[in-house]
Design an enzyme around this catalytic site. Structure first.
Site, PDB file in Angstrom:
ATOM      1  N   HIS A 305     102.816  86.285  20.229  1.00 49.08           N
ATOM      2  CA  HIS A 305     101.697  85.356  20.391  1.00 49.08           C
ATOM      3  C   HIS A 305     102.138  83.980  19.920  1.00 49.08           C
ATOM      4  CE1 HIS A 305      97.642  83.700  20.282  1.00 49.08           C
ATOM      5  NE2 HIS A 305      97.299  84.725  21.018  1.00 49.08           N
ATOM      6  N   ASP A 362      96.132  92.280  23.927  1.00 49.15           N
ATOM      7  CA  ASP A 362      96.315  93.038  25.177  1.00 49.15           C
ATOM      8  C   ASP A 362      97.007  94.374  24.980  1.00 49.15           C
ATOM      9  OD1 ASP A 362      96.901  89.876  26.679  1.00 49.15           O
ATOM     10  OD2 ASP A 362      95.141  91.153  26.948  1.00 49.15           O
TER      11      ASP A 362
END
Ligand code: SDX
Length: 425
Positions: A305, A362
């Protein structure tokens, strides 16, 4: 806090320091080009804030996410998705009466014009749901043209309520069209999540009652996806909105941005990757090796991320929810075991540790969506449904900010210098 001073050759400029409410410090370079002729280069905007925002706060090092100051852990445990949508759009949690009228307004806008069916039916049945959703969202500006003025607060409010109300119906209808099943209409007696499940999974031939466990899990997932600051798709929404485009066009741009596998499309990629592993097309270690191989474009989807250099707080909640939902629904999904093995292996590997790569939102969400009965290629539209209030809150904040300017980044030109035209020889 004293200004920063930038010195370059014979040039010097004082850069005012902007302090945020959570002690973030930004250098205001708004006058840099005008006063020095210099500008900054920042690929992917990893070091650049375009605006000051009050919608979400993210502390990537500590793994914190708050919507308008409220920790997502508390909202996921106690709130409804429409409560959170109201919070994001209007800045505070609703009173009981405000929530009731907000819910009533959204409920009354859930129907689509009948002629929108022709739009869905113009697509091939195998079209990807994100492409259909982005087109249908943009097309709303043609079916509902009476409230598009981005500078009219009443029109903006009506369009926001219409989007919140009609996107679930559009997702359900594109799902039914692709499944060659009859469209199901909204039911005003059901809450937001239950109504969506009804429109997606019920058929006219028999009664259908949404499973409360499934509806509750969907409510949590929608809340956890509701906003995330200036991510790729939110920036697309703000950028298109900065040109005074209408809300539907701006959100359509966000849906397109979200469809990318590096962004929201990752939730589908994770499931495809786990299914490949389950089918024996390579074990966990081979995928880890590929993810570490600079010569292999493969990335461990659902990992890493830009902001979180610690566990994504949403992934932590979703991981627990996946275990709880599968147990409640009495589903034994081997993909959950594979995901947990993959996570444990990656988190003990120096490559991932050094780069601070952790599971993101996700990584586990697809396992729950699959348990709830959704096909893999519907996962990213479910992400879009959750992100809808966040996109709209970001767009509304941009439109209401008197300092807003049309997005128009600079560039450092590195092409050919001037040369004279020569006719083809
Ligand atoms: C979302 O921004 C948001 O908030 C997004 C989001 C939201 O709510 O809106 O949180 C939702 O988009 C989550 C991310 C979903 N995408 C994926 O899971 C795809 C896989 N992840 C990556 O592609 C990547 O981690 C990104 C895109 C998420 C972040 O990319 P960055 O910040 O540009 O990081 P990078 O590409 O510069 O990577 C830094 C290093 C590189 O290695 P080196 O060049 O230093 O050797 O880490 C490596 C990368 O190769 N790396 C990975 C990796 N992610 C980063 N290596 C293997 N597998 C990965 N998943």
């Amino acid at each position: 806090m004293a200004d920063a001073v930038l010195r370059f050759e014979d040039r010097e400029i004082n850069l005012p320091v902007i302090e945020g409410s959570e002690n973030e410090v930004g250098l205001d370079i708004s006058r840099l080009a005008a006063e020095t002729g210099l500008f900054t280069l920042d690929r992917g905007f990893g070091n650049t804030a375009e605006s000051q925002s009050q919608v979400s706060f993210i502390d990537g090092a500590a793994g914190i996410l708050r919507y308008r100051g409220y920790p997502i852990e508390q909202l996921a445990e106690h709130a409804s998705f429409l409560e959170v949508a109201y919070l994001l759009l209007y800045g505070s949690l609703p009173t009981k009466s405000a929530l009731a009228s907000f819910e009533d307004s959204v409920t009354r806008h859930t129907l689509l014009r009948e002629d929108m069916k022709k739009l869905f039916e113009a697509f091939p049945h195998e079209a990807h749901p994100m492409q259909i959703l982005a087109s249908a969202t943009s097309a709303l500006a043609t079916y509902y043209p009476d409230a598009l003025d981005p500078r009219n607060p009443e029109a903006v409010d009506l369009s926001m309520h219409r989007l919140l109300a009609k996107v679930p119906t559009m997702i359900a209808w594109l799902y039914k069209y692709r499944a060659h099943q009859p469209y199901m209409y909204p039911r005003n007696d059901l809450d937001y999540s239950a109504n969506f499940l009804h429109m997606v999974f019920s058929i006219p031939a028999e009664p259908y009652t949404p499973d409360p466990v499934v509806a509750a899990a969907l409510n949590v997932l929608l809340i956890l996806h509701a906003d995330h600051g200036q991510n790729c798709s939110a920036t697309a929404v703000r950028l298109v909105g900065s040109g005074d485009a209408n809300l539907f066009s701006s959100v359509s741009a966000g849906i397109h941005a979200l469809s990318g596998p590096l962004h929201g499309g990752a939730n589908q990629e994770v499931l495809d990757m786990l299914e490949e592993m389950a089918a024996g097309e390579g074990d966990v270690s081979s995928y880890i090796a590929r993810a570490k191989d600079r010569n292999d474009p493969f990335r461990l989807m659902g990992f890493g991320h830009r902001i979180y250099k610690n566990f994504d707080p949403r992934a932590r909640i979703i991981k627990q929810a996946a275990t709880d939902v599968l147990a409640k629904l009495r589903i034994d999904d081997p993909l959950l075991d594979i995901a947990q093995e993959l996570e444990a292996t990656a988190l003990s590997d120096d490559y991932f540790i050094e780069r601070k790569l952790y599971p993101n939102v996700d990584f586990y969400s697809g396992i729950i969506y699959r348990a709830l009965g959704f096909p893999t290629d519907m996962f990213t539209v479910l992400f879009a449904l959750g992100r809808l209030p966040g996109w709209m809150a970001q767009w509304k904040e941009l439109k209401e900010d008197p300092k807003t300017r049309i997005y128009r980044p600079q560039q450092v030109y590195s092409g050919e210098t001037e040369r004279a035209y020569q006719p083809p020889s």
